[in-house]
Design a protein around this motif. Structure first.
Motif, PDB file in Angstrom:
ATOM      1  N   GLY A  21     -30.108  19.989  20.871  1.00  0.00           N
ATOM      2  CA  GLY A  21     -31.565  19.847  20.874  1.00  0.00           C
ATOM      3  C   GLY A  21     -32.074  18.879  19.829  1.00  0.00           C
ATOM      4  N   LEU A  22     -31.298  18.703  18.753  1.00  0.00           N
ATOM      5  CA  LEU A  22     -31.705  17.748  17.715  1.00  0.00           C
ATOM      6  C   LEU A  22     -31.794  16.334  18.270  1.00  0.00           C
ATOM      7  CD1 LEU A  22     -29.553  19.022  14.697  1.00  0.00           C
ATOM      8  CD2 LEU A  22     -31.971  19.476  15.169  1.00  0.00           C
ATOM      9  N   TRP A  23     -30.947  16.031  19.261  1.00  0.00           N
ATOM     10  CA  TRP A  23     -30.949  14.693  19.865  1.00  0.00           C
ATOM     11  C   TRP A  23     -32.066  14.524  20.885  1.00  0.00           C
ATOM     12  CZ3 TRP A  23     -26.873  15.868  16.963  1.00  0.00           C
ATOM     13  CH2 TRP A  23     -26.222  14.827  16.310  1.00  0.00           C
ATOM     14  N   LEU A  24     -32.836  15.575  21.101  1.00  0.00           N
ATOM     15  CA  LEU A  24     -34.092  15.463  21.848  1.00  0.00           C
ATOM     16  C   LEU A  24     -35.282  15.377  20.900  1.00  0.00           C
ATOM     17  CD1 LEU A  24     -33.565  18.120  24.681  1.00  0.00           C
ATOM     18  CD2 LEU A  24     -33.575  15.634  24.954  1.00  0.00           C
ATOM     19  N   LEU A  25     -35.238  16.181  19.847  1.00  0.00           N
ATOM     20  CA  LEU A  25     -36.367  16.292  18.925  1.00  0.00           C
ATOM     21  C   LEU A  25     -36.610  15.007  18.136  1.00  0.00           C
ATOM     22  CD1 LEU A  25     -38.538  18.037  17.556  1.00  0.00           C
ATOM     23  CD2 LEU A  25     -36.765  18.809  15.953  1.00  0.00           C
ATOM     24  N   PHE A  26     -35.613  14.560  17.384  1.00  0.00           N
ATOM     25  CA  PHE A  26     -35.823  13.418  16.495  1.00  0.00           C
ATOM     26  C   PHE A  26     -35.989  12.095  17.241  1.00  0.00           C
ATOM     27  CE2 PHE A  26     -34.091  16.514  13.505  1.00  0.00           C
ATOM     28  CZ  PHE A  26     -34.949  16.345  12.433  1.00  0.00           C
ATOM     29  N   PRO A  27     -35.189  11.801  18.274  1.00  0.00           N
ATOM     30  CA  PRO A  27     -35.444  10.558  19.021  1.00  0.00           C
ATOM     31  C   PRO A  27     -36.808  10.544  19.708  1.00  0.00           C
ATOM     32  CG  PRO A  27     -33.185  11.263  19.369  1.00  0.00           C
ATOM     33  CD  PRO A  27     -33.880  12.386  18.663  1.00  0.00           C
ATOM     34  N   SER A  28     -37.309  11.723  20.127  1.00  0.00           N
ATOM     35  CA  SER A  28     -38.657  11.771  20.713  1.00  0.00           C
ATOM     36  C   SER A  28     -39.701  11.404  19.664  1.00  0.00           C
ATOM     37  CB  SER A  28     -38.942  13.169  21.266  1.00  0.00           C
ATOM     38  OG  SER A  28     -38.101  13.463  22.362  1.00  0.00           O
ATOM     39  N   TYR A  29     -39.505  11.893  18.454  1.00  0.00           N
ATOM     40  CA  TYR A  29     -40.395  11.507  17.354  1.00  0.00           C
ATOM     41  C   TYR A  29     -40.331   9.997  17.121  1.00  0.00           C
ATOM     42  CZ  TYR A  29     -41.520  10.537  12.456  1.00  0.00           C
ATOM     43  OH  TYR A  29     -42.002   9.976  11.297  1.00  0.00           O
ATOM     44  N   MET A  30     -39.136   9.422  17.199  1.00  0.00           N
ATOM     45  CA  MET A  30     -38.974   7.988  16.990  1.00  0.00           C
ATOM     46  C   MET A  30     -39.661   7.184  18.096  1.00  0.00           C
ATOM     47  SD  MET A  30     -35.018   8.206  15.703  1.00  0.00           S
ATOM     48  CE  MET A  30     -34.624   6.483  15.974  1.00  0.00           C
ATOM     49  N   ILE A  31     -39.604   7.682  19.329  1.00  0.00           N
ATOM     50  CA  ILE A  31     -40.314   7.017  20.427  1.00  0.00           C
ATOM     51  C   ILE A  31     -41.803   6.933  20.104  1.00  0.00           C
ATOM     52  CG2 ILE A  31     -41.060   7.267  22.828  1.00  0.00           C
ATOM     53  CD1 ILE A  31     -38.324   8.433  23.455  1.00  0.00           C
TER      54      ILE A  31
END
Length: 231
Positions: free
Chosen positions: A189-199
């Protein structure tokens, strides 16, 4: 002959002091121009996640040598003995059945990681100030590339989760709820949370730059960046 010994008072001698003759670096960011500055969260996430992704990719592409009983398994890839039992896509079952999903995803990891490293290199080399603000063409390229890579990361992770859903949780359905939560859902889930923030962050910077290019000077940047003072 006209005498040239005395300079007219309207033409004083040039000031040749070092502080006046020093040529400013072309990298200097001038006040009022668009800049991109990575957030602290973005930098910390990349510094933590990239080594993990490299480790994960190496395990997948080096199979079967990186798997249990393989010549390269211990000590570098020892934790995958457990994870391969939690997620069969990383285990003996998927490899024996020639499931290509794992290696296909790892191949995308290579391109993705190379892009993130290039982004960090641009920020380090061309960034200025405490926030490593990058202006001009390099700033635009860095922001656009990082935005595209963030979308790629989220899309790849959604595909990874969707593969389980549409296969009836074939690779993870055997786990008890706590094991599934702490060993699969939270880590992935971390690879959904932080990259979404970066988007969101990179997208807002891009929109801010487009607004300025369109003549809208009232648009505010994603983060307040103090430009280098113009001497």
């Amino acid at each position: 002959m006209v005498s040239t010994r005395n300079h007219p008072s309207s033409f004083p001698p040039p000031d040749l002091s070092p502080t006046k003759t020093l040529v400013r670096s072309p990298r200097s960011i001038r006040k009022g121009t668009w800049t991109h500055a990575p957030s602290t969260i973005t930098l910390l996430w990349l510094l933590v996640s990239l080594p993990i992704v490299c480790w994960d990719t190496a395990y997948v592409l080096l199979r079967p040598h990186s798997m249990p009983n393989g010549s390269l398994h211990a000590p570098v890839f020892t934790p995958y003995a457990l994870y391969g039992k939690v997620d069969y896509i990383y285990g003996e079952k998927a490899y024996r059945e020639h499931n290509g999903f794992t290696s296909a995803q790892a191949s995308l990891n290579v391109a993705e990681t190379a892009g993130y490293v290039a982004y960090l290199w641009v920020v380090w080399k061309y960034g200025e100030g405490e926030k490593r603000a990058v202006g001009g063409g390099w700033g635009g390229v860095a922001c656009l590339v990082a935005f595209a890579l963030s979308v790629m990361t989220v899309s790849k992770t959604v595909l990874y989760w969707s593969n389980e859903y549409f296969s009836g949780f074939e690779n993870i359905g055997h786990n008890d709820p706590l094991s599934l939560l702490f060993l699969w859902i939270i880590p992935n889930g971390l690879w959904l949370l932080f990259p979404s923030y970066m988007i969101y962050e990179f997208g807002r910077d891009i929109l801010h730059g487009l607004s300025i290019a369109g003549g809208d000077r009232s648009s505010k940047p994603a983060r307040a960046v103090t430009p280098t003072k113009d001497e």
